[in-house]
Motif scaffolding. Structure first.
Motif, PDB file in Angstrom:
ATOM      1  N   PHE A 107       0.813  -1.221   0.000  1.00  0.00           N
ATOM      2  CA  PHE A 107       0.000   0.000   0.000  1.00  0.00           C
ATOM      3  C   PHE A 107       0.843   1.266   0.000  1.00  0.00           C
ATOM      4  CE2 PHE A 107      -3.739  -2.433   0.384  1.00  0.00           C
ATOM      5  CZ  PHE A 107      -3.489  -3.449   1.296  1.00  0.00           C
ATOM      6  N   ARG A 108       2.120   1.159  -0.289  1.00  0.00           N
ATOM      7  CA  ARG A 108       2.976   2.325  -0.426  1.00  0.00           C
ATOM      8  C   ARG A 108       3.454   2.374  -1.862  1.00  0.00           C
ATOM      9  NH1 ARG A 108       7.546   2.041   1.734  1.00  0.00           N
ATOM     10  NH2 ARG A 108       7.568  -0.234   1.934  1.00  0.00           N
ATOM     11  N   CYS A 109       3.410   3.578  -2.426  1.00  0.00           N
ATOM     12  CA  CYS A 109       3.723   3.722  -3.844  1.00  0.00           C
ATOM     13  C   CYS A 109       4.775   4.795  -4.084  1.00  0.00           C
ATOM     14  CB  CYS A 109       2.465   4.106  -4.623  1.00  0.00           C
ATOM     15  SG  CYS A 109       1.140   2.911  -4.509  1.00  0.00           S
ATOM     16  N   HIS A 110       5.490   4.626  -5.178  1.00  0.00           N
ATOM     17  CA  HIS A 110       6.375   5.706  -5.577  1.00  0.00           C
ATOM     18  C   HIS A 110       6.584   5.699  -7.077  1.00  0.00           C
ATOM     19  CE1 HIS A 110      10.658   4.397  -6.483  1.00  0.00           C
ATOM     20  NE2 HIS A 110      10.118   3.244  -6.185  1.00  0.00           N
ATOM     21  N   ASP A 111       7.100   6.828  -7.589  1.00  0.00           N
ATOM     22  CA  ASP A 111       7.367   6.998  -9.014  1.00  0.00           C
ATOM     23  C   ASP A 111       8.725   6.397  -9.329  1.00  0.00           C
ATOM     24  OD1 ASP A 111       5.985  10.252  -8.497  1.00  0.00           O
ATOM     25  OD2 ASP A 111       4.950   8.493  -9.306  1.00  0.00           O
ATOM     26  N   ALA A 112       8.744   5.104  -9.545  1.00  0.00           N
ATOM     27  CA  ALA A 112       9.994   4.388  -9.794  1.00  0.00           C
ATOM     28  C   ALA A 112      10.546   4.749 -11.169  1.00  0.00           C
ATOM     29  CB  ALA A 112       9.763   2.891  -9.704  1.00  0.00           C
ATOM     30  N   PRO A 113      11.846   4.723 -11.316  1.00  0.00           N
ATOM     31  CA  PRO A 113      12.430   5.108 -12.603  1.00  0.00           C
ATOM     32  C   PRO A 113      12.370   3.996 -13.642  1.00  0.00           C
ATOM     33  CG  PRO A 113      14.165   4.573 -11.048  1.00  0.00           C
ATOM     34  CD  PRO A 113      12.870   4.491 -10.288  1.00  0.00           C
ATOM     35  N   LEU A 114      11.925   4.357 -14.844  1.00  0.00           N
ATOM     36  CA  LEU A 114      12.124   3.462 -15.977  1.00  0.00           C
ATOM     37  C   LEU A 114      13.607   3.444 -16.330  1.00  0.00           C
ATOM     38  CD1 LEU A 114       9.071   4.388 -18.227  1.00  0.00           C
ATOM     39  CD2 LEU A 114       9.517   2.153 -17.204  1.00  0.00           C
ATOM     40  N   ARG A 115      14.215   4.596 -16.116  1.00  0.00           N
ATOM     41  CA  ARG A 115      15.642   4.729 -16.372  1.00  0.00           C
ATOM     42  C   ARG A 115      16.126   5.946 -15.590  1.00  0.00           C
ATOM     43  NH1 ARG A 115      18.764   7.786 -19.909  1.00  0.00           N
ATOM     44  NH2 ARG A 115      16.868   8.788 -20.676  1.00  0.00           N
ATOM     45  N   VAL A 116      17.210   5.782 -14.869  1.00  0.00           N
ATOM     46  CA  VAL A 116      17.771   6.919 -14.130  1.00  0.00           C
ATOM     47  C   VAL A 116      18.501   7.826 -15.113  1.00  0.00           C
ATOM     48  CG1 VAL A 116      19.477   7.624 -12.413  1.00  0.00           C
ATOM     49  CG2 VAL A 116      17.966   5.690 -11.947  1.00  0.00           C
ATOM     50  N   ASP A 117      18.153   9.118 -15.077  1.00  0.00           N
ATOM     51  CA  ASP A 117      18.793  10.069 -15.986  1.00  0.00           C
ATOM     52  C   ASP A 117      20.177  10.479 -15.499  1.00  0.00           C
ATOM     53  OD1 ASP A 117      15.580  11.692 -16.431  1.00  0.00           O
ATOM     54  OD2 ASP A 117      16.523  10.119 -17.627  1.00  0.00           O
ATOM     55  N   TYR A 118      20.290  10.689 -14.178  1.00  0.00           N
ATOM     56  CA  TYR A 118      21.547  11.184 -13.632  1.00  0.00           C
ATOM     57  C   TYR A 118      21.900  10.435 -12.356  1.00  0.00           C
ATOM     58  CZ  TYR A 118      19.965  15.042 -16.573  1.00  0.00           C
ATOM     59  OH  TYR A 118      19.492  15.794 -17.615  1.00  0.00           O
ATOM     60  N   TRP A 119      23.172  10.070 -12.266  1.00  0.00           N
ATOM     61  CA  TRP A 119      23.723   9.446 -11.064  1.00  0.00           C
ATOM     62  C   TRP A 119      24.816  10.335 -10.501  1.00  0.00           C
ATOM     63  CZ3 TRP A 119      21.630   5.307  -8.783  1.00  0.00           C
ATOM     64  CH2 TRP A 119      20.922   4.375  -9.539  1.00  0.00           C
ATOM     65  N   GLY A 120      24.928  10.349  -9.190  1.00  0.00           N
ATOM     66  CA  GLY A 120      26.094  10.949  -8.571  1.00  0.00           C
ATOM     67  C   GLY A 120      27.241   9.953  -8.590  1.00  0.00           C
ATOM     68  N   GLN A 121      28.390  10.396  -8.119  1.00  0.00           N
ATOM     69  CA  GLN A 121      29.579   9.532  -8.149  1.00  0.00           C
ATOM     70  C   GLN A 121      29.601   8.567  -6.976  1.00  0.00           C
ATOM     71  OE1 GLN A 121      29.562  12.556  -6.971  1.00  0.00           O
ATOM     72  NE2 GLN A 121      30.683  12.464  -5.034  1.00  0.00           N
ATOM     73  N   GLY A 122      28.746   8.809  -5.995  1.00  0.00           N
ATOM     74  CA  GLY A 122      28.671   7.916  -4.844  1.00  0.00           C
ATOM     75  C   GLY A 122      29.516   8.395  -3.680  1.00  0.00           C
ATOM     76  N   THR A 123      29.062   8.096  -2.497  1.00  0.00           N
ATOM     77  CA  THR A 123      29.819   8.405  -1.282  1.00  0.00           C
ATOM     78  C   THR A 123      29.809   7.177  -0.375  1.00  0.00           C
ATOM     79  OG1 THR A 123      30.077   9.988   0.544  1.00  0.00           O
ATOM     80  CG2 THR A 123      27.824   9.437  -0.072  1.00  0.00           C
ATOM     81  N   GLN A 124      30.981   6.808   0.121  1.00  0.00           N
ATOM     82  CA  GLN A 124      31.113   5.602   0.928  1.00  0.00           C
ATOM     83  C   GLN A 124      30.668   5.865   2.358  1.00  0.00           C
ATOM     84  OE1 GLN A 124      32.379   2.311   0.131  1.00  0.00           O
ATOM     85  NE2 GLN A 124      31.521   1.904   2.165  1.00  0.00           N
ATOM     86  N   VAL A 125      29.823   4.998   2.854  1.00  0.00           N
ATOM     87  CA  VAL A 125      29.443   5.000   4.264  1.00  0.00           C
ATOM     88  C   VAL A 125      29.896   3.680   4.866  1.00  0.00           C
ATOM     89  CG1 VAL A 125      27.524   4.998   5.898  1.00  0.00           C
ATOM     90  CG2 VAL A 125      27.472   6.533   3.919  1.00  0.00           C
ATOM     91  N   THR A 126      30.698   3.758   5.899  1.00  0.00           N
ATOM     92  CA  THR A 126      31.182   2.566   6.577  1.00  0.00           C
ATOM     93  C   THR A 126      30.779   2.644   8.041  1.00  0.00           C
ATOM     94  OG1 THR A 126      33.096   2.430   5.098  1.00  0.00           O
ATOM     95  CG2 THR A 126      33.189   1.153   7.140  1.00  0.00           C
ATOM     96  N   VAL A 127      30.035   1.643   8.471  1.00  0.00           N
ATOM     97  CA  VAL A 127      29.572   1.588   9.854  1.00  0.00           C
ATOM     98  C   VAL A 127      30.418   0.574  10.607  1.00  0.00           C
ATOM     99  CG1 VAL A 127      27.601   1.239  11.384  1.00  0.00           C
ATOM    100  CG2 VAL A 127      27.256   2.176   9.079  1.00  0.00           C
ATOM    101  N   SER A 128      31.014   0.996  11.702  1.00  0.00           N
ATOM    102  CA  SER A 128      31.879   0.121  12.490  1.00  0.00           C
ATOM    103  C   SER A 128      31.198  -0.260  13.803  1.00  0.00           C
ATOM    104  CB  SER A 128      33.199   0.812  12.790  1.00  0.00           C
ATOM    105  OG  SER A 128      32.983   1.960  13.586  1.00  0.00           O
ATOM    106  N   SER A 129      31.600  -1.406  14.310  1.00  0.00           N
ATOM    107  CA  SER A 129      31.002  -1.888  15.569  1.00  0.00           C
ATOM    108  C   SER A 129      31.711  -1.318  16.776  1.00  0.00           C
ATOM    109  CB  SER A 129      31.051  -3.415  15.617  1.00  0.00           C
ATOM    110  OG  SER A 129      32.386  -3.853  15.502  1.00  0.00           O
TER     111      SER A 129
END
Length: 129
Positions: A107-129
């Protein structure tokens, strides 16, 4: 259009962080945006998105640990993550798209991409214990 993420890094489990994504050009509010993440050997998965009507969508609705928002005239996308878990370790990508299809689950909806137009370069997240 360039999407530039920031805010990643090394964080202790249980902590929180804020990821930001800034666009080099104006992205209309009618273009949904979202945050994906990817770990080695797995597909990139959607974490949260802002629909074209401004409503948020979260892939994991159970925990309430994620909060997405869009500001600066729609050109800045922010993801707040609370109570970080080891499983949150990933490269987080910002994305924007225009061609969509309606995806609904539990029952939750969203406008999912048929194709992503733009991507960022990404950022690393590292979680430590």
């Amino acid at each position: 259009v360039r999407l530039m993420e920031s805010g990643g890094g090394l964080v202790q489990a249980g902590g929180s962080l804020i990821l930001s994504c800034a666009s080099s050009e104006n992205i209309p509010h009618t273009k949904p945006m979202g945050w994906y993440r990817q770990v080695p050997g797995k597909e990139r998965e959607l974490v949260a998105a802002i629909n074209d009507d401004g409503s948020p969508y979260y892939s994991d609705s159970e925990t309430g640990r994620f909060s997405i928002s869009r500001t600066n005239g729609g050109n800045t996308l922010t993801l707040e993550v609370a109570r970080l878990e080891l499983e949150d370790t990933a490269v987080y990508y910002c994305a924007a798209w225009s061609q969509t299809y309606r995806y609904c689950k539990d029952f939750r909806c969203h406008d999912a991409p048929l194709r992503v137009d733009y991507w960022g370069q990404g950022t690393q997240v590292t979680v430590s214990s």
